[in-house]
Design a protein around this motif. Sequence first.
Motif, PDB file in Angstrom:
ATOM      1  N   MET A  89       0.797  -0.945  -0.007  1.00  0.00           N
ATOM      2  CA  MET A  89       0.046  -0.189  -0.091  1.00  0.00           C
ATOM      3  C   MET A  89       0.683   1.479  -0.003  1.00  0.00           C
ATOM      4  O   MET A  89       0.658   2.329  -0.615  1.00  0.00           O
ATOM      5  N   GLY A  90       1.846   1.367   0.797  1.00  0.00           N
ATOM      6  CA  GLY A  90       2.682   2.215   0.841  1.00  0.00           C
ATOM      7  C   GLY A  90       3.700   2.792  -0.645  1.00  0.00           C
ATOM      8  O   GLY A  90       3.718   3.835  -1.015  1.00  0.00           O
ATOM      9  N   ASP A  91       3.990   1.385  -1.317  1.00  0.00           N
ATOM     10  CA  ASP A  91       4.577   1.749  -2.500  1.00  0.00           C
ATOM     11  C   ASP A  91       3.405   2.555  -3.422  1.00  0.00           C
ATOM     12  O   ASP A  91       3.832   3.530  -4.430  1.00  0.00           O
ATOM     13  N   VAL A  92       2.083   1.903  -3.531  1.00  0.00           N
ATOM     14  CA  VAL A  92       1.276   2.786  -4.348  1.00  0.00           C
ATOM     15  C   VAL A  92       1.112   4.063  -3.973  1.00  0.00           C
ATOM     16  O   VAL A  92       0.743   4.891  -5.010  1.00  0.00           O
ATOM     17  N   LEU A  93       0.896   4.306  -2.635  1.00  0.00           N
ATOM     18  CA  LEU A  93       0.775   5.652  -2.223  1.00  0.00           C
ATOM     19  C   LEU A  93       1.882   6.617  -2.833  1.00  0.00           C
ATOM     20  O   LEU A  93       1.739   7.989  -3.056  1.00  0.00           O
ATOM     21  N   GLN A  94       2.948   5.864  -2.532  1.00  0.00           N
ATOM     22  CA  GLN A  94       4.213   6.748  -3.009  1.00  0.00           C
ATOM     23  C   GLN A  94       4.228   6.983  -4.514  1.00  0.00           C
ATOM     24  O   GLN A  94       4.515   8.128  -4.940  1.00  0.00           O
ATOM     25  N   ALA A  95       4.020   5.880  -5.271  1.00  0.00           N
ATOM     26  CA  ALA A  95       3.957   6.223  -6.717  1.00  0.00           C
ATOM     27  C   ALA A  95       2.972   7.254  -6.989  1.00  0.00           C
ATOM     28  O   ALA A  95       3.097   8.341  -8.003  1.00  0.00           O
ATOM     29  N   VAL A  96       1.668   7.132  -6.682  1.00  0.00           N
ATOM     30  CA  VAL A  96       0.668   8.236  -6.682  1.00  0.00           C
ATOM     31  C   VAL A  96       0.944   9.470  -6.567  1.00  0.00           C
ATOM     32  O   VAL A  96       0.933  10.509  -7.178  1.00  0.00           O
ATOM     33  N   PHE A  97       1.673   9.688  -5.318  1.00  0.00           N
ATOM     34  CA  PHE A  97       2.160  10.821  -4.678  1.00  0.00           C
ATOM     35  C   PHE A  97       3.206  11.441  -5.797  1.00  0.00           C
ATOM     36  O   PHE A  97       3.012  12.616  -6.220  1.00  0.00           O
ATOM     37  N   VAL A  98       4.225  10.735  -6.060  1.00  0.00           N
ATOM     38  CA  VAL A  98       5.183  11.209  -6.982  1.00  0.00           C
ATOM     39  C   VAL A  98       4.486  11.691  -8.452  1.00  0.00           C
ATOM     40  O   VAL A  98       4.864  12.831  -8.821  1.00  0.00           O
ATOM     41  N   VAL A  99       3.717  10.745  -9.036  1.00  0.00           N
ATOM     42  CA  VAL A  99       3.295  11.106 -10.255  1.00  0.00           C
ATOM     43  C   VAL A  99       2.359  12.417 -10.222  1.00  0.00           C
ATOM     44  O   VAL A  99       2.436  13.231 -11.024  1.00  0.00           O
ATOM     45  N   ALA A 100       1.481  12.536  -9.431  1.00  0.00           N
ATOM     46  CA  ALA A 100       0.577  13.538  -8.905  1.00  0.00           C
ATOM     47  C   ALA A 100       1.435  14.860  -8.923  1.00  0.00           C
ATOM     48  O   ALA A 100       1.297  15.785  -9.480  1.00  0.00           O
ATOM     49  N   LEU A 101       2.347  14.763  -7.981  1.00  0.00           N
ATOM     50  CA  LEU A 101       3.133  15.888  -7.803  1.00  0.00           C
ATOM     51  C   LEU A 101       4.068  16.453  -9.079  1.00  0.00           C
ATOM     52  O   LEU A 101       3.949  17.623  -9.251  1.00  0.00           O
ATOM     53  N   LEU A 102       4.591  15.589  -9.725  1.00  0.00           N
ATOM     54  CA  LEU A 102       5.414  15.881 -10.774  1.00  0.00           C
ATOM     55  C   LEU A 102       4.425  16.478 -11.831  1.00  0.00           C
ATOM     56  O   LEU A 102       4.802  17.581 -12.507  1.00  0.00           O
ATOM     57  N   LEU A 103       3.302  15.957 -12.176  1.00  0.00           N
ATOM     58  CA  LEU A 103       2.386  16.362 -13.241  1.00  0.00           C
ATOM     59  C   LEU A 103       1.972  17.769 -12.956  1.00  0.00           C
ATOM     60  O   LEU A 103       1.741  18.473 -13.740  1.00  0.00           O
ATOM     61  N   LEU A 104       1.779  17.884 -11.463  1.00  0.00           N
ATOM     62  CA  LEU A 104       1.306  19.299 -10.924  1.00  0.00           C
ATOM     63  C   LEU A 104       2.360  20.247 -11.106  1.00  0.00           C
ATOM     64  O   LEU A 104       1.906  21.490 -11.909  1.00  0.00           O
ATOM     65  N   MET A 105       3.444  20.057 -11.164  1.00  0.00           N
ATOM     66  CA  MET A 105       4.483  20.920 -11.209  1.00  0.00           C
ATOM     67  C   MET A 105       4.953  21.249 -12.527  1.00  0.00           C
ATOM     68  O   MET A 105       5.205  22.565 -13.191  1.00  0.00           O
ATOM     69  N   LEU A 106       4.820  20.246 -13.403  1.00  0.00           N
ATOM     70  CA  LEU A 106       5.013  20.299 -14.899  1.00  0.00           C
ATOM     71  C   LEU A 106       3.730  21.361 -15.380  1.00  0.00           C
ATOM     72  O   LEU A 106       4.044  22.176 -16.364  1.00  0.00           O
ATOM     73  N   ALA A 107       2.642  21.183 -15.148  1.00  0.00           N
ATOM     74  CA  ALA A 107       1.517  21.786 -15.439  1.00  0.00           C
ATOM     75  C   ALA A 107       1.623  23.258 -15.102  1.00  0.00           C
ATOM     76  O   ALA A 107       1.051  24.125 -15.672  1.00  0.00           O
ATOM     77  N   ALA A 108       2.257  23.419 -13.825  1.00  0.00           N
ATOM     78  CA  ALA A 108       2.565  24.725 -13.366  1.00  0.00           C
ATOM     79  C   ALA A 108       3.639  25.571 -14.003  1.00  0.00           C
ATOM     80  O   ALA A 108       3.977  26.666 -13.898  1.00  0.00           O
ATOM     81  N   GLY A 109       4.393  24.862 -15.074  1.00  0.00           N
ATOM     82  CA  GLY A 109       5.297  25.549 -15.794  1.00  0.00           C
ATOM     83  C   GLY A 109       6.730  25.323 -15.243  1.00  0.00           C
ATOM     84  O   GLY A 109       7.744  26.060 -15.730  1.00  0.00           O
ATOM     85  N   LEU A 110       6.787  24.663 -14.231  1.00  0.00           N
ATOM     86  CA  LEU A 110       8.274  24.350 -13.497  1.00  0.00           C
ATOM     87  C   LEU A 110       9.099  23.553 -14.463  1.00  0.00           C
ATOM     88  O   LEU A 110       8.767  22.593 -15.051  1.00  0.00           O
ATOM     89  N   TRP A 111      10.392  23.807 -14.345  1.00  0.00           N
ATOM     90  CA  TRP A 111      11.378  23.075 -15.130  1.00  0.00           C
ATOM     91  C   TRP A 111      11.327  21.618 -14.678  1.00  0.00           C
ATOM     92  O   TRP A 111      11.130  21.321 -13.446  1.00  0.00           O
ATOM     93  N   VAL A 112      11.415  20.604 -15.578  1.00  0.00           N
ATOM     94  CA  VAL A 112      11.634  19.483 -15.257  1.00  0.00           C
ATOM     95  C   VAL A 112      12.454  18.754 -14.291  1.00  0.00           C
ATOM     96  O   VAL A 112      12.244  18.104 -13.357  1.00  0.00           O
ATOM     97  N   SER A 113      13.839  19.443 -14.278  1.00  0.00           N
ATOM     98  CA  SER A 113      14.769  19.089 -13.343  1.00  0.00           C
ATOM     99  C   SER A 113      14.328  19.481 -12.097  1.00  0.00           C
ATOM    100  O   SER A 113      14.599  18.781 -11.088  1.00  0.00           O
ATOM    101  N   LEU A 114      13.901  20.936 -11.772  1.00  0.00           N
ATOM    102  CA  LEU A 114      13.222  21.076 -10.544  1.00  0.00           C
ATOM    103  C   LEU A 114      12.241  20.276  -9.949  1.00  0.00           C
ATOM    104  O   LEU A 114      12.102  20.100  -8.948  1.00  0.00           O
ATOM    105  N   GLY A 115      11.211  20.008 -10.909  1.00  0.00           N
ATOM    106  CA  GLY A 115      10.228  18.831 -10.542  1.00  0.00           C
ATOM    107  C   GLY A 115      10.797  17.660 -10.003  1.00  0.00           C
ATOM    108  O   GLY A 115      10.112  17.217  -8.819  1.00  0.00           O
ATOM    109  N   LEU A 116      11.628  17.049 -10.724  1.00  0.00           N
ATOM    110  CA  LEU A 116      12.342  15.745 -10.352  1.00  0.00           C
ATOM    111  C   LEU A 116      12.999  16.108  -8.878  1.00  0.00           C
ATOM    112  O   LEU A 116      12.824  15.120  -7.963  1.00  0.00           O
TER     113      LEU A 116
END
Length: 432
Positions: A1-28
């Motif tokens: 369950m923890g792995d699923v939560l982390q995966a969802v967290f990372v993907v959602a956060l990264l997509l949110l940052m990219l949608a906000a126009g943040l550099w890919v490197s800073l998002g990662l």
Amino acid sequence: MGDVLQAVFVVALLLLMLAAGLWVSLGLLACGVLSVIFFTDVPADIVLPTKAWDSAANWGLVALPMFIWMGEILFRTRLSQDMFAGLGPWMRMLPGRLVHVNVVGCGIFAAVSGSSAATAATIGKISLPELKKRGYDEGLAVGSLAGAGTLGLLIPPSIVMIVYGVAAQASVVKLFIAGIVPGIMLMVMFSGYIAYWSWRNPGKVPPADPPMPLREMVYRLRLLLPVLALIALVIGTIYTGVATATEAAVIGVAGALGIAGLSGSLTRASFTDSLMGAVRTTCMIAFIMVGAGCLTAAMSFSGLPSNLATWISSLGLSQYGLILVLSIFFIILGAFLEGISIVVLTTSVLMPAVLAAGIDPIWFGIYLILIVEMAQITPPVGFNLFVIQNITKHSLWFLIKKSFPFFLILVAATAVVTVFPDIVLWLPNAMK
């Protein structure tokens, strides 16, 4: 369950940052830091700087800025104009005529630039105005350029191949050799579609230019000699074992400076511009690798990669099944990340499962690069589309629609090398 939560967290956060126009490197980087804080017990301020340094301080990456600089130097020479003048008379005999210059020109320039964006930009600035002036269909012209521009990733020397080789601990030289046959195959497939389209739409193909004497056609080929000589010099020294990939990159820079000097294009301004262009691109790639290294380290400490590999292995998928699942995953990922980010972010995570399935890492590298080529023309983050939009000022939707047939060709090419892996492995195995 923890792995699923982390995966969802990372993907959602990264997509949110990219949608906000943040550099890919800073998002990662941000995703890596927050993942360590929330999902592990390790001290982020100690571990992440070490992992960031490890991801960037690798001797294999020394070739990267050299190949980038070589492409930047040639970008500022008369190479592209000479290439069109030399190739044009020979292409007029094919169905589709001068549109094939996009494919052949991109294939040739890819062999000296290693960059998809540089290939598309260089050939596009010369071919698109010329094709438009002669009355060729603009949709076919921009679509073929978008597709053929991706050859910069597949035909060696390729920047992405170097990045993958370092991340997967695979031989960069073998990757270079393995990319030759698939690269030629892809060029033939692109040109085949152009010929088919032209056959189906004869009214949209302008009349051929007046015939040119064979002697003049042969004489014009001399314009291609500098770039062909540079390709032979760089690739030849690698394949014959005279130089490593890093040493060949230095030889390539010296050769590019020589070509620029002889053509009269090497000035103080062009030298400085090429150097600064290489610095900017190298820094961008290095920053992405640092961010991806931090995120990969965070996932490693949480156990996500090993658990993911175990889960994929436990599915009992055949090699074809695994490749199908990974293809869908990579195509979706390619809609939001550019090529180098995809390679650095996923390679270390997926390699255990790939090796466990008995898949050759050299073959997987070429397969992954084909997938990354799709990402170059996949909205919303398609670098080649942005490059061509900047040249043509067409809407992004127009470019997406016209490049879609070439996206399907890339999918077909991936299927072909999957069913017939010797297309990739025959040449590197023969040159052991």
